[in-house]
Design an enzyme around this catalytic site. Structure first.
Site, PDB file in Angstrom:
ATOM      1  N   LYS A 138       4.818 -10.627  -4.264  1.00 46.46           N
ATOM      2  CA  LYS A 138       6.154 -10.849  -4.844  1.00 46.46           C
ATOM      3  C   LYS A 138       7.160 -11.333  -3.816  1.00 46.46           C
ATOM      4  CE  LYS A 138       6.859  -6.720  -6.526  1.00 46.46           C
ATOM      5  NZ  LYS A 138       5.572  -6.081  -6.228  1.00 46.46           N
ATOM      6  N   ARG A 179      12.368  -1.456 -11.918  1.00 49.70           N
ATOM      7  CA  ARG A 179      11.035  -0.870 -11.749  1.00 49.70           C
ATOM      8  C   ARG A 179      10.836   0.331 -12.663  1.00 49.70           C
ATOM      9  NH1 ARG A 179      10.374  -2.447  -5.908  1.00 49.70           N
ATOM     10  NH2 ARG A 179       8.220  -2.103  -5.304  1.00 49.70           N
ATOM     11  N   ARG A 192      -0.988  -6.741   5.485  1.00 53.96           N
ATOM     12  CA  ARG A 192       0.331  -7.390   5.478  1.00 53.96           C
ATOM     13  C   ARG A 192       1.114  -7.072   6.760  1.00 53.96           C
ATOM     14  NH1 ARG A 192       4.061  -6.650   0.299  1.00 53.96           N
ATOM     15  NH2 ARG A 192       4.018  -4.437   0.783  1.00 53.96           N
ATOM     16  N   ARG A 242       4.621  -2.244   7.545  1.00 54.62           N
ATOM     17  CA  ARG A 242       5.541  -1.318   6.867  1.00 54.62           C
ATOM     18  C   ARG A 242       4.901   0.056   6.778  1.00 54.62           C
ATOM     19  NH1 ARG A 242       7.656  -4.056   1.341  1.00 54.62           N
ATOM     20  NH2 ARG A 242       7.133  -1.981   0.570  1.00 54.62           N
ATOM     21  N   ARG A 253       1.856   4.466  -4.691  1.00 53.52           N
ATOM     22  CA  ARG A 253       2.696   3.389  -5.261  1.00 53.52           C
ATOM     23  C   ARG A 253       2.028   2.772  -6.486  1.00 53.52           C
ATOM     24  NH1 ARG A 253       3.552  -0.229  -0.130  1.00 53.52           N
ATOM     25  NH2 ARG A 253       4.629  -1.634  -1.534  1.00 53.52           N
TER      26      ARG A 253
HETATM   27  P1  AMP Z   1       9.399  -3.221  -2.107  1.00 55.25           P
HETATM   28  O1  AMP Z   1       9.860  -3.833  -0.839  1.00 55.25           O
HETATM   29  O2  AMP Z   1       9.924  -3.928  -3.334  1.00 55.25           O
HETATM   30  O3  AMP Z   1       7.916  -2.997  -2.175  1.00 55.25           O
HETATM   31  O4  AMP Z   1      10.060  -1.761  -2.168  1.00 55.25           O
HETATM   32  C1  AMP Z   1       9.757  -0.772  -1.198  1.00 55.25           C
HETATM   33  C2  AMP Z   1      10.075   0.600  -1.736  1.00 55.25           C
HETATM   34  O5  AMP Z   1      11.493   0.687  -2.026  1.00 55.25           O
HETATM   35  C3  AMP Z   1       9.406   0.942  -3.070  1.00 55.25           C
HETATM   36  O6  AMP Z   1       8.066   1.402  -2.900  1.00 55.25           O
HETATM   37  C4  AMP Z   1      10.338   2.039  -3.585  1.00 55.25           C
HETATM   38  O7  AMP Z   1      10.129   3.263  -2.898  1.00 55.25           O
HETATM   39  C5  AMP Z   1      11.714   1.487  -3.172  1.00 55.25           C
HETATM   40  N1  AMP Z   1      12.258   0.628  -4.228  1.00 55.25           N
HETATM   41  C6  AMP Z   1      12.423  -0.725  -4.194  1.00 55.25           C
HETATM   42  N2  AMP Z   1      12.936  -1.171  -5.340  1.00 55.25           N
HETATM   43  C7  AMP Z   1      13.089  -0.084  -6.143  1.00 55.25           C
HETATM   44  C8  AMP Z   1      13.529   0.123  -7.474  1.00 55.25           C
HETATM   45  N3  AMP Z   1      13.915  -0.901  -8.246  1.00 55.25           N
HETATM   46  N4  AMP Z   1      13.567   1.389  -7.948  1.00 55.25           N
HETATM   47  C9  AMP Z   1      13.201   2.433  -7.183  1.00 55.25           C
HETATM   48  N5  AMP Z   1      12.729   2.318  -5.946  1.00 55.25           N
HETATM   49  C10 AMP Z   1      12.666   1.075  -5.424  1.00 55.25           C
END
Ligand code: AMP
Length: 225
Positions: free
Chosen positions: A13, A88, A127, A161, A172
């Site tokens: 994404k 989400r 990654r 990360r 996740r």
């Molecule tokens: P990402 O970089 O999009 O994979 O997001 C990393 C982490 O941030 C996720 O695994 C969640 O813990 C948190 N996070 C990101 N976006 C959201 C969201 N819309 N709602 C809740 N937690 C989020």
């Protein structure tokens, strides 16, 4: 255009969102990036978010919606935006729909980036992100940097990360199934979802995404930002 990119962790994404947004000249809004900025700045919100992120859990809806709204009110979103990682949960989707309805708009398209669940752990484990540029994303097998640990684009240090470790990734995935999959159903019911295979080279996936939103005529090669 107002586009939402959704999909399992590891579907690519972030990579696709960066390219699509640059191609369409709209801002790329990633709540994950917004949380990481807060964490880097050491804010209270960042510390709270960090606890959830480390555990592979969602940051609570009210906090996430607040962070998103703060970003959305910036003037660069007037011509549209590319959402990556928000909403989400169904509560976030309803909040987003309400915010957009309040300004007389709605999402134009939802792109569901699809990969088999069995590929998720390998894709995520390899990654590597760049400390200097949030959208400089590599993979040790699929798109390795020329020099291990160094960003090809800016020379920054590459790192993994902390929530990309296997146990956290499995959590996740569980959270995606229970909280985020219903968001896809919600927008499917509105006829907004196109499913796109995330299989193949970055440019191939990008072309599919552009086709899905009716922008496929333009040459997508050469997009590197
Ligand atoms: P990402 O970089 O999009 O994979 O997001 C990393 C982490 O941030 C996720 O695994 C969640 O813990 C948190 N996070 C990101 N976006 C959201 C969201 N819309 N709602 C809740 N937690 C989020």
């Amino acid at each position: 255009m107002r586009i939402l990119l959704i999909g399992l962790p590891g579907a690519g994404k972030g990579t696709q969102a960066g390219r699509l947004a640059a191609h369409l000249s709209i801002p790329h809004i990633s709540t994950g990036d917004l949380f990481r900025e807060h964490i880097d700045q050491g804010t209270e919100l960042g510390q709270n978010a960090h606890t959830h992120i480390q555990a592979g859990l969602l940051v609570p809806d009210e906090v996430t919606i607040g962070v998103f709204e703060e970003r959305l009110v910036r003037p660069d979103t007037e011509r549209g935006f590319l959402l990556d990682g928000f909403p989400r949960s169904l509560a976030q989707a309803h909040a987003l729909d309400g915010i957009l309805a309040g300004s007389g708009t709605r999402l134009d398209a939802v792109l569901d980036l699809e990969i088999p669940e069995g590929q998720v752990v390998r894709r995520i484990a390899g990654r590597r992100l760049c400390r200097q540029g949030r959208e400089h994303i590599f993979h040790i097998d699929f798109s390795p940097p020329e020099v291990a640990g160094v960003c090809d684009l800016c020379g920054g240090e590459l790192y993994q990360r902390e929530d990309d470790r296997e146990a956290t990734v499995r959590k996740r995935l569980e959270v995606y199934r229970s909280e985020t999959a219903p968001v896809v159903d919600h927008y499917q019911a509105q006829g907004l979802v196109t499913t796109i295979s995330a299989h193949g080279r970055v440019q191939e996936v990008l072309s599919r995404a552009l086709d899905a939103i009716g922008q496929g005529q333009t040459d997508a090669t050469g997009m590197s930002s």
